[in-house]
Motif scaffolding. Sequence first.
Motif, PDB file in Angstrom:
ATOM      1  N   VAL A 141      41.317  41.546   3.085  1.00  0.00           N
ATOM      2  CA  VAL A 141      42.730  41.222   2.901  1.00  0.00           C
ATOM      3  C   VAL A 141      43.385  40.773   4.207  1.00  0.00           C
ATOM      4  CG1 VAL A 141      43.531  43.608   3.250  1.00  0.00           C
ATOM      5  CG2 VAL A 141      44.899  42.011   1.858  1.00  0.00           C
ATOM      6  N   LEU A 142      42.965  41.342   5.327  1.00  0.00           N
ATOM      7  CA  LEU A 142      43.515  40.937   6.623  1.00  0.00           C
ATOM      8  C   LEU A 142      42.885  39.639   7.111  1.00  0.00           C
ATOM      9  CD1 LEU A 142      43.907  44.353   8.510  1.00  0.00           C
ATOM     10  CD2 LEU A 142      45.624  43.042   7.236  1.00  0.00           C
ATOM     11  N   ARG A 143      41.634  39.418   6.771  1.00  0.00           N
ATOM     12  CA  ARG A 143      41.009  38.131   7.124  1.00  0.00           C
ATOM     13  C   ARG A 143      41.772  36.982   6.474  1.00  0.00           C
ATOM     14  NH1 ARG A 143      34.511  39.094   6.190  1.00  0.00           N
ATOM     15  NH2 ARG A 143      34.312  41.004   7.426  1.00  0.00           N
ATOM     16  N   GLN A 144      42.155  37.185   5.224  1.00  0.00           N
ATOM     17  CA  GLN A 144      42.906  36.141   4.514  1.00  0.00           C
ATOM     18  C   GLN A 144      44.236  35.854   5.196  1.00  0.00           C
ATOM     19  OE1 GLN A 144      43.099  37.652   0.514  1.00  0.00           O
ATOM     20  NE2 GLN A 144      41.029  36.983  -0.002  1.00  0.00           N
ATOM     21  N   GLN A 145      44.859  36.884   5.742  1.00  0.00           N
ATOM     22  CA  GLN A 145      46.110  36.681   6.468  1.00  0.00           C
ATOM     23  C   GLN A 145      45.884  35.904   7.769  1.00  0.00           C
ATOM     24  OE1 GLN A 145      48.450  40.285   7.045  1.00  0.00           O
ATOM     25  NE2 GLN A 145      47.824  41.069   5.042  1.00  0.00           N
ATOM     26  N   ALA A 146      44.713  36.084   8.357  1.00  0.00           N
ATOM     27  CA  ALA A 146      44.400  35.392   9.614  1.00  0.00           C
ATOM     28  C   ALA A 146      44.003  33.939   9.392  1.00  0.00           C
ATOM     29  CB  ALA A 146      43.272  36.121  10.340  1.00  0.00           C
ATOM     30  N   ASP A 147      43.404  33.640   8.232  1.00  0.00           N
ATOM     31  CA  ASP A 147      42.908  32.296   7.961  1.00  0.00           C
ATOM     32  C   ASP A 147      44.022  31.251   8.085  1.00  0.00           C
ATOM     33  OD1 ASP A 147      40.412  33.356   7.393  1.00  0.00           O
ATOM     34  OD2 ASP A 147      40.737  33.387   5.218  1.00  0.00           O
ATOM     35  N   ALA A 148      43.631  30.061   8.506  1.00  0.00           N
ATOM     36  CA  ALA A 148      44.587  28.957   8.594  1.00  0.00           C
ATOM     37  C   ALA A 148      45.123  28.628   7.209  1.00  0.00           C
ATOM     38  CB  ALA A 148      43.917  27.725   9.186  1.00  0.00           C
ATOM     39  N   PRO A 149      46.388  28.258   7.110  1.00  0.00           N
ATOM     40  CA  PRO A 149      46.905  27.803   5.807  1.00  0.00           C
ATOM     41  C   PRO A 149      46.258  26.481   5.414  1.00  0.00           C
ATOM     42  CG  PRO A 149      48.523  27.410   7.521  1.00  0.00           C
ATOM     43  CD  PRO A 149      47.413  28.190   8.163  1.00  0.00           C
ATOM     44  N   LEU A 150      46.150  26.247   4.124  1.00  0.00           N
ATOM     45  CA  LEU A 150      45.577  24.987   3.645  1.00  0.00           C
ATOM     46  C   LEU A 150      46.362  23.789   4.176  1.00  0.00           C
ATOM     47  CD1 LEU A 150      43.539  23.496   1.871  1.00  0.00           C
ATOM     48  CD2 LEU A 150      45.041  23.924  -0.092  1.00  0.00           C
ATOM     49  N   SER A 151      47.652  23.993   4.387  1.00  0.00           N
ATOM     50  CA  SER A 151      48.500  22.904   4.888  1.00  0.00           C
ATOM     51  C   SER A 151      48.046  22.396   6.250  1.00  0.00           C
ATOM     52  CB  SER A 151      49.963  23.360   4.970  1.00  0.00           C
ATOM     53  OG  SER A 151      50.101  24.475   5.838  1.00  0.00           O
ATOM     54  N   SER A 152      47.389  23.260   7.047  1.00  0.00           N
ATOM     55  CA  SER A 152      46.918  22.818   8.369  1.00  0.00           C
ATOM     56  C   SER A 152      45.775  21.812   8.230  1.00  0.00           C
ATOM     57  CB  SER A 152      46.488  24.011   9.226  1.00  0.00           C
ATOM     58  OG  SER A 152      45.356  24.661   8.672  1.00  0.00           O
ATOM     59  N   LEU A 153      44.923  22.012   7.237  1.00  0.00           N
ATOM     60  CA  LEU A 153      43.852  21.052   6.980  1.00  0.00           C
ATOM     61  C   LEU A 153      44.431  19.719   6.510  1.00  0.00           C
ATOM     62  CD1 LEU A 153      40.862  20.297   6.669  1.00  0.00           C
ATOM     63  CD2 LEU A 153      40.913  21.350   4.406  1.00  0.00           C
ATOM     64  N   ILE A 154      45.404  19.784   5.627  1.00  0.00           N
ATOM     65  CA  ILE A 154      46.056  18.564   5.149  1.00  0.00           C
ATOM     66  C   ILE A 154      46.730  17.841   6.316  1.00  0.00           C
ATOM     67  CG2 ILE A 154      47.731  17.596   3.549  1.00  0.00           C
ATOM     68  CD1 ILE A 154      45.246  18.940   2.259  1.00  0.00           C
ATOM     69  N   ALA A 155      47.337  18.610   7.235  1.00  0.00           N
ATOM     70  CA  ALA A 155      48.006  18.010   8.395  1.00  0.00           C
ATOM     71  C   ALA A 155      47.004  17.266   9.275  1.00  0.00           C
ATOM     72  CB  ALA A 155      48.730  19.083   9.202  1.00  0.00           C
ATOM     73  N   HIS A 156      45.808  17.821   9.450  1.00  0.00           N
ATOM     74  CA  HIS A 156      44.785  17.142  10.255  1.00  0.00           C
ATOM     75  C   HIS A 156      44.301  15.877   9.553  1.00  0.00           C
ATOM     76  CE1 HIS A 156      43.778  19.553  13.872  1.00  0.00           C
ATOM     77  NE2 HIS A 156      44.400  20.504  13.196  1.00  0.00           N
ATOM     78  N   ILE A 157      44.102  15.952   8.247  1.00  0.00           N
ATOM     79  CA  ILE A 157      43.699  14.755   7.514  1.00  0.00           C
ATOM     80  C   ILE A 157      44.776  13.680   7.634  1.00  0.00           C
ATOM     81  CG2 ILE A 157      43.227  13.817   5.213  1.00  0.00           C
ATOM     82  CD1 ILE A 157      41.860  16.494   4.554  1.00  0.00           C
ATOM     83  N   ASP A 158      46.034  14.090   7.465  1.00  0.00           N
ATOM     84  CA  ASP A 158      47.154  13.150   7.625  1.00  0.00           C
ATOM     85  C   ASP A 158      47.119  12.479   8.995  1.00  0.00           C
ATOM     86  OD1 ASP A 158      48.288  13.513   5.141  1.00  0.00           O
ATOM     87  OD2 ASP A 158      49.850  14.891   5.826  1.00  0.00           O
TER      88      ASP A 158
END
Length: 371
Positions: free
Chosen positions: A287-304
């Motif tokens: 549950v804490l690992r999930q809080q640490a993970d990058a948001p999906l929006s960060s991947l979309i931002a890099h693709i953008d």
Amino acid sequence: MPQAAAQQDYKKIHDNLVVVDGHNDVIIESILPGLDLSKRLSVGHTDIPRLQEGGVDVQVFAVWSDDKKFKKGAFAHANKQIDALEAMLAKNKDSMALARSTKDIEAIVASGKIAAVIGVEGGNMIESRIANLETLFNRGARYLTLTWNYNLPWASAAAIESSNSKASKGLSEHGKTLIRRMNTLGMLVDLSHAGEQTFYDVLAVSTKPILVSHSNAYALTPHYRNLKDAQLKALKENGGVIGVNFYSQFLDSGYSERVHRLYKKYAGKNAKTKLGITSKYLALPAVLRQQADAPLSSLIAHIDYLVKMVGVDHVAIGSDFDGIESSPQGLEDVSKFPILTKALLAHGYSVADLEKIMGQNFLRVLKENEI
């Protein structure tokens, strides 16, 4: 459109794409240790059921060895990994087959199977010998990531170039000879992990478009594994392709701080101050690992950002699954690739854009390197 219909729509679109993941470390993580990929595993990011669920049509399997551990015997270790991959494929003929060309890929995908492609991650495994490079190519390797995180006698790595100003930089004359031989073989030069000077030296030598299989945009996340704007512009001029990496640390500059904070709070008095970022993350409950993970929006931002810098014809996917401990929220393993399609569609990307990013760009640069 009703929500249920919209959900069905993105799944249908994803199923119609030719999805290519340009980098996955499941050989070293699961295949070499003897795990059965035909079954859904409770460990790692990858197995055949999850690849099928994720709609992955072409999976590049990375052959990798740690430079420090394999100062000797790296070539033998590379062959051992290919042996293990071949044995896995022989046991799963109905679902997966080795592809040595884009023509093979087309036939395998058309038959309803997953096309397996070999990529060698780290030039240490050729032990500086052209004959070893040729052997790995003949066994099916279709790209060579020139370095991992350490300098070779003939090429410098990003990790070393960025941390040691006195270390040698760029390609040696022998390195240039190796690049020329890769061009004549029809083997992609992969510049993920390569030092900045090595990157430019390769572009000056190579007569073929290059690949950066699993890296992101330095402007958004200033990590040495990501490409600076000038490199991206040079990549576009070369006609090459960059595959976006799913690792949280390469996507989100706040990742390390979140891991440190969550670990300190979770471990309390038992916190071990000398632990690295990976060990701290793995010490956390799920549950804490999930809080640490990058948001999906960060991947979309890099693709953008990459699309803005190099154009939609030069961006691909190189997840680095099974070589990373943390991926974006919602993209926990290879079964989740449809979620990326859904997010890109919601962000305004067209189906034609998705066809390129999710597969066709990688296949294009692979074909342009074939002889």
